[in-house]
Design a protein around this motif. Structure first.
Motif, PDB file in Angstrom:
ATOM      1  N   ILE A  17       0.815  -1.218   0.000  1.00 35.37           N
ATOM      2  CA  ILE A  17       0.000   0.000   0.000  1.00 35.37           C
ATOM      3  C   ILE A  17       0.849   1.270   0.000  1.00 35.37           C
ATOM      4  O   ILE A  17       0.401   2.335  -0.430  1.00 35.37           O
ATOM      5  CB  ILE A  17      -0.966  -0.008   1.209  1.00 35.37           C
ATOM      6  N   ASP A  18       2.090   1.154   0.462  1.00 31.48           N
ATOM      7  CA  ASP A  18       2.978   2.323   0.482  1.00 31.48           C
ATOM      8  C   ASP A  18       3.869   2.403  -0.755  1.00 31.48           C
ATOM      9  O   ASP A  18       4.606   3.378  -0.921  1.00 31.48           O
ATOM     10  CB  ASP A  18       3.862   2.285   1.738  1.00 31.48           C
ATOM     11  N   ARG A  19       3.811   1.379  -1.606  1.00 37.22           N
ATOM     12  CA  ARG A  19       4.648   1.367  -2.817  1.00 37.22           C
ATOM     13  C   ARG A  19       3.815   0.866  -3.989  1.00 37.22           C
ATOM     14  O   ARG A  19       3.921  -0.276  -4.408  1.00 37.22           O
ATOM     15  CB  ARG A  19       5.868   0.476  -2.613  1.00 37.22           C
ATOM     16  N   MET A  20       2.992   1.745  -4.511  1.00 36.49           N
ATOM     17  CA  MET A  20       2.076   1.377  -5.590  1.00 36.49           C
ATOM     18  C   MET A  20       2.599   1.767  -6.969  1.00 36.49           C
ATOM     19  O   MET A  20       1.995   1.441  -7.985  1.00 36.49           O
ATOM     20  CB  MET A  20       0.714   2.052  -5.366  1.00 36.49           C
ATOM     21  N   GLU A  21       3.727   2.462  -7.006  1.00 38.88           N
ATOM     22  CA  GLU A  21       4.203   3.007  -8.280  1.00 38.88           C
ATOM     23  C   GLU A  21       4.774   1.954  -9.229  1.00 38.88           C
ATOM     24  O   GLU A  21       4.913   2.203 -10.431  1.00 38.88           O
ATOM     25  CB  GLU A  21       5.263   4.090  -8.038  1.00 38.88           C
ATOM     26  N   SER A  22       5.111   0.769  -8.715  1.00 39.88           N
ATOM     27  CA  SER A  22       5.744  -0.240  -9.573  1.00 39.88           C
ATOM     28  C   SER A  22       4.746  -1.031 -10.418  1.00 39.88           C
ATOM     29  O   SER A  22       5.139  -1.785 -11.308  1.00 39.88           O
ATOM     30  CB  SER A  22       6.561  -1.215  -8.718  1.00 39.88           C
ATOM     31  N   LEU A  23       3.452  -0.864 -10.162  1.00 36.39           N
ATOM     32  CA  LEU A  23       2.447  -1.631 -10.902  1.00 36.39           C
ATOM     33  C   LEU A  23       2.223  -1.067 -12.305  1.00 36.39           C
ATOM     34  O   LEU A  23       2.301   0.142 -12.525  1.00 36.39           O
ATOM     35  CB  LEU A  23       1.122  -1.638 -10.141  1.00 36.39           C
ATOM     36  N   ASP A  24       1.922  -1.971 -13.225  1.00 34.90           N
ATOM     37  CA  ASP A  24       1.623  -1.589 -14.609  1.00 34.90           C
ATOM     38  C   ASP A  24       0.110  -1.418 -14.739  1.00 34.90           C
ATOM     39  O   ASP A  24      -0.609  -2.343 -15.096  1.00 34.90           O
ATOM     40  CB  ASP A  24       2.134  -2.670 -15.566  1.00 34.90           C
TER      41      ASP A  24
END
Length: 325
Positions: free
Chosen positions: A258-265
């Motif tokens: 929840i704190d690192r959502m930027e890696s999702l495509d």
């Protein structure tokens, strides 16, 4: 005068014979050079194959063994195939219950056998499991498993470990129009990397053509379910994994929280979430200019704890058209 003529004739014959012999030697040398060049080329080609790891040469003995074995297994299920309802389509699809009976035929003679259907268990899996555990320990060996295809054909996969590298000799047999078994495919490939997980998955990546030899990516990844899956895990996987899978998006194969959502495509993920919600394939032809902003964001936020502002900073957005690519 007569003696002189005779001597001249003899000398002339000697010259002709010498020239003929010399020319013969030259031709022999030329042929030998050509053959040597061919040998060097063949050796160079085989060296390239070995380095690349695919399209490796199959020995005559291995080829014969694979062909004979495939035909033998096809004969075991021949009666089931002949009596099966094949319909009238060019692509034959055999009913699941007939496929199950074919599996039982191979299982009864001790073969490690599975089917192409999702979440299917491998029968007589111990041979393959023991081979993989021995390979992990560094012991060379081989194991063969079979796969019954939906068209009633048989795939044969021989895994070979030489103490350093893992290889797979793949063969496929299909049925001809007059219900005779025919070998349609044989290949020998090195496995680039592999792993046998504690949960029973044999995961590996084959050596395949790469850029610049090919311009499109060739996917050499494979997963084989060796140990049986529990009924509970099967139900959970069908519910949570089946719709998403591992290709086309990275939701299940990325390190995120929840704190690192930027890696999702997010762009790649949308069509899979769409299919999960509406139980139908995403109609991409209806969105030639992209997916409208509100429509895209609302679906993503329905499944993931992310805001519209965060989606805009993470995903690819067409500012001019106000659509998601």
């Amino acid at each position: 005068m007569k003696k002189r003529d005779i001597l001249l004739v003899i000398m002339l014959l000697c010259c002709v014979s010498f020239c003929a012999c010399n020319n013969g030697r030259e031709r022999t040398e030329i042929v030998s050079d050509s053959e040597a060049k061919e040998d060097i080329t063949e050796e160079s080609t085989e060296t390239d194959r070995i380095a690349k790891g695919y399209d490796l040469l199959v020995s005559d003995s291995e080829r014969k063994e694979a062909e004979d074995d495939c035909k033998e297994k096809m004969e075991l299920i021949a009666e089931l195939y002949k009596n099966a309802d094949k319909g009238y389509a060019s692509n034959v699809i055999i009913a699941d219950e007939i496929i199950d009976q074919m599996v039982e035929k191979l299982k009864s003679i001790g073969c490690s056998v599975t089917v192409t259907a999702l979440y299917s268990d491998m029968e007589n899996y111990k041979e393959l499991e023991d081979f993989l555990n021995a390979s992990i320990a560094g012991r060379s060996g081989s194991a063969v498993c079979y796969e019954i295809h939906s068209d009633g054909g048989v795939g044969r996969y021989k895994y070979i470990y030489d103490g350093k590298d893992m290889y797979i000799l793949s063969a496929k047999a299909a049925w001809s129009d007059d219900d005779k078994p025919v070998i349609t495919y044989i290949s020998y490939t090195r496995i680039k990397e592999w792993k046998f997980t504690d949960k029973g998955w044999f995961c590996y990546e084959l050596c395949v053509p790469e850029y610049p030899e090919v311009t499109e990516i060739v996917d050499g990844s494979c997963m084989v379910r060796v140990k049986p899956i529990t009924e509970k895990n099967r139900e959970m996987s069908e519910k949570c994994v089946l719709g998403l899978a591992y290709q086309g998006n990275n939701l299940l194969c990325s390190d995120w929280d929840i704190d690192r959502m930027e890696s999702l495509d997010y762009n790649g993920l949308y069509e899979y979430l769409y299919a999960m919600k509406y139980q139908e394939q995403f109609p991409s032809e209806n969105y030639p200019d992209g997916i409208p902003k509100d429509e895209f964001e609302s679906l993503i936020m329905e499944y993931l704890p992310v805001t519209a502002e965060e989606i805009e900073s993470y995903a690819v957005f067409d500012e001019e058209k106000q659509t998601w690519c």
